[in-house]
Scaffold this active site. Structure first.
Site, mmCIF file in Angstrom:
data_model
loop_
_atom_site.group_PDB
_atom_site.id
_atom_site.type_symbol
_atom_site.label_atom_id
_atom_site.label_comp_id
_atom_site.label_asym_id
_atom_site.label_seq_id
_atom_site.Cartn_x
_atom_site.Cartn_y
_atom_site.Cartn_z
ATOM 1 N N ASP A 29 0.687 -1.122 -0.059
ATOM 2 C CA ASP A 29 0.089 -0.073 0.067
ATOM 3 C C ASP A 29 0.766 1.335 -0.074
ATOM 4 O O ASP A 29 0.612 2.034 0.571
ATOM 5 C CB ASP A 29 -0.841 -0.023 1.215
ATOM 6 C CG ASP A 29 -1.913 -1.046 1.176
ATOM 7 O OD1 ASP A 29 -2.029 -1.973 0.070
ATOM 8 O OD2 ASP A 29 -2.738 -1.132 2.104
ATOM 9 N N GLU A 77 -4.422 -0.642 -1.457
ATOM 10 C CA GLU A 77 -5.840 -0.715 -0.703
ATOM 11 C C GLU A 77 -6.829 -0.192 -1.372
ATOM 12 O O GLU A 77 -6.730 1.119 -1.813
ATOM 13 C CB GLU A 77 -5.800 -0.223 0.757
ATOM 14 C CG GLU A 77 -7.241 -0.434 1.457
ATOM 15 C CD GLU A 77 -7.087 -0.228 2.992
ATOM 16 O OE1 GLU A 77 -5.800 0.085 3.623
ATOM 17 O OE2 GLU A 77 -8.217 -0.046 3.562
ATOM 18 N N LYS A 134 -6.791 -4.790 -3.097
ATOM 19 C CA LYS A 134 -7.392 -5.504 -2.351
ATOM 20 C C LYS A 134 -8.267 -4.682 -1.185
ATOM 21 O O LYS A 134 -7.851 -3.512 -0.842
ATOM 22 C CB LYS A 134 -6.315 -5.952 -0.923
ATOM 23 C CG LYS A 134 -5.453 -4.837 -0.409
ATOM 24 C CD LYS A 134 -4.150 -5.492 0.374
ATOM 25 C CE LYS A 134 -3.278 -4.317 1.278
ATOM 26 N NZ LYS A 134 -4.177 -3.449 2.240
ATOM 27 N N LYS A 137 -7.849 -4.846 4.856
ATOM 28 C CA LYS A 137 -6.297 -4.452 5.492
ATOM 29 C C LYS A 137 -5.468 -5.678 5.007
ATOM 30 O O LYS A 137 -4.217 -5.421 4.447
ATOM 31 C CB LYS A 137 -6.494 -4.324 6.849
ATOM 32 C CG LYS A 137 -7.494 -3.254 7.391
ATOM 33 C CD LYS A 137 -7.012 -1.852 6.565
ATOM 34 C CE LYS A 137 -8.251 -0.933 7.020
ATOM 35 N NZ LYS A 137 -8.133 0.420 6.508
ATOM 36 N N VAL A 162 3.234 0.235 4.230
ATOM 37 C CA VAL A 162 2.369 1.027 5.268
ATOM 38 C C VAL A 162 1.072 0.415 5.240
ATOM 39 O O VAL A 162 0.583 -0.006 4.535
ATOM 40 C CB VAL A 162 2.260 2.367 4.934
ATOM 41 C CG1 VAL A 162 3.851 3.020 4.986
ATOM 42 C CG2 VAL A 162 1.841 2.615 3.562
ATOM 43 N N THR A 163 0.538 0.618 6.507
ATOM 44 C CA THR A 163 1.227 0.978 7.741
ATOM 45 C C THR A 163 1.531 -0.124 8.575
ATOM 46 O O THR A 163 0.836 -1.352 8.493
ATOM 47 C CB THR A 163 0.397 2.010 8.798
ATOM 48 O OG1 THR A 163 -1.000 1.194 9.026
ATOM 49 C CG2 THR A 163 -0.260 3.310 8.011
ATOM 50 N N CYS A 167 -2.195 -2.595 7.599
ATOM 51 C CA CYS A 167 -2.269 -3.474 6.420
ATOM 52 C C CYS A 167 -0.738 -4.295 6.571
ATOM 53 O O CYS A 167 -0.989 -5.567 6.105
ATOM 54 C CB CYS A 167 -2.301 -2.653 5.335
ATOM 55 S SG CYS A 167 -3.976 -1.977 5.187
ATOM 56 N N GLN A 207 8.101 -14.287 21.153
ATOM 57 C CA GLN A 207 7.850 -15.735 21.523
ATOM 58 C C GLN A 207 8.346 -16.755 20.156
ATOM 59 O O GLN A 207 7.736 -17.460 19.447
ATOM 60 C CB GLN A 207 6.170 -16.020 21.423
ATOM 61 C CG GLN A 207 5.538 -15.111 22.294
ATOM 62 C CD GLN A 207 4.043 -15.006 22.163
ATOM 63 O OE1 GLN A 207 3.565 -16.231 22.879
ATOM 64 N NE2 GLN A 207 3.290 -14.044 21.805
#
Ligand code: TIU
Length: 231
Positions: A29, A77, A134, A137, A162-163, A167, A207
């Site tokens: 995006d 987007e 798309k 997001k 971005v961002t 997204c 993790q």
């Protein structure tokens, strides 16, 4: 043509190994609607200058991918002109004076084909690169991205754009659930909220890499000399 060799990139939380023949750069995006004044990003009350700062780094990343003949994917987007792919739950949460589909200084906000919906000129897609429109997001939701990657046997994705927390992170999470190994280039992504960017980088690699890996662009470009041409 030389056979592709696996590359190992210094990354967190651990080195990231990829096969260039099975890797795509996914640039999320990088559109006027988010990066320039007068678009969707500014209509939401954001300072868009924070996003413009990463453009030179994304240009350098794109040049790296092109130099080494990686598959390049650009996303936008965007919505259909009749808004048939924009649920009220999305549209009605926009700024009341500048919602998706409303007229703005760069044309109708977040509408496919309008000037503001274009990818910024320094990052314009080249012939042969994939451009994915798309409505959500995430880059996989209601798009053909999954099929396009499967057709090319892609297993590893390198993300920029971005961002970071909207997204980019949504797309990385979608990719993770679909079995891709994903690396986010830290200095080639930005948020309107620097604290959200930082939190996202930490979330992604926490993790043991619960969503993926992160690395600066320099971790890739320092490999420049060692990568053989393979196509
Ligand atoms: N608002 C915001 O931070 N982002 C978006 O609405 N879309 C993307 O992240 N591309």
């Amino acid at each position: 043509m030389t056979q592709p060799t696996p590359l190992t990139i210094d990354a967190q939380p651990a080195p990231f190994t990829l096969d260039p023949a099975k890797t795509a750069l996914v640039v999320i995006d990088m559109q006027r609607d988010f990066i320039e004044p007068g678009g969707f990003g500014e209509s939401l009350g954001n300072d868009v200058s924070l996003l413009a700062e990463i453009v030179p780094t994304v240009v350098a990343l794109l040049a790296f991918a092109r130099r080494h003949q990686w598959l390049v994917v650009h996303t936008r987007e965007s919505h259909a002109a009749d808004l048939s792919d924009c649920p009220p739950a999305k549209r009605l949460r926009g700024a009341p004076n500048a919602r998706i589909g409303d007229a703005g200084p760069m044309g109708r906000i977040l509408i496919r084909g309008e000037p503001g919906n274009a990818i910024i000129e320094p990052l314009a897609p080249l012939a042969g690169e994939l451009v994915i429109d798309k409505p959500g997001k995430g880059a996989f939701y209601a798009t053909r991205l999954g099929e396009e990657l499967a057709m090319r046997s892609v297993t590893h994705l390198v993300f920029a754009g971005v961002t970071t927390e909207v997204c980019v992170q949504t797309s990385m999470r979608e990719a993770n659930d679909r079995g891709y190994d994903s690396l986010l280039i830290e200095d080639a992504t930005a948020s309107y909220f620097p604290a959200f960017k930082q939190a996202t980088l930490e979330m992604v690699r926490s993790q043991g890499g619960i969503v993926g890996w992160t690395a600066p662009l320099s971790s890739l470009t320092k490999l420049d000399e060692t990568i053989p041409a393979w196509r």
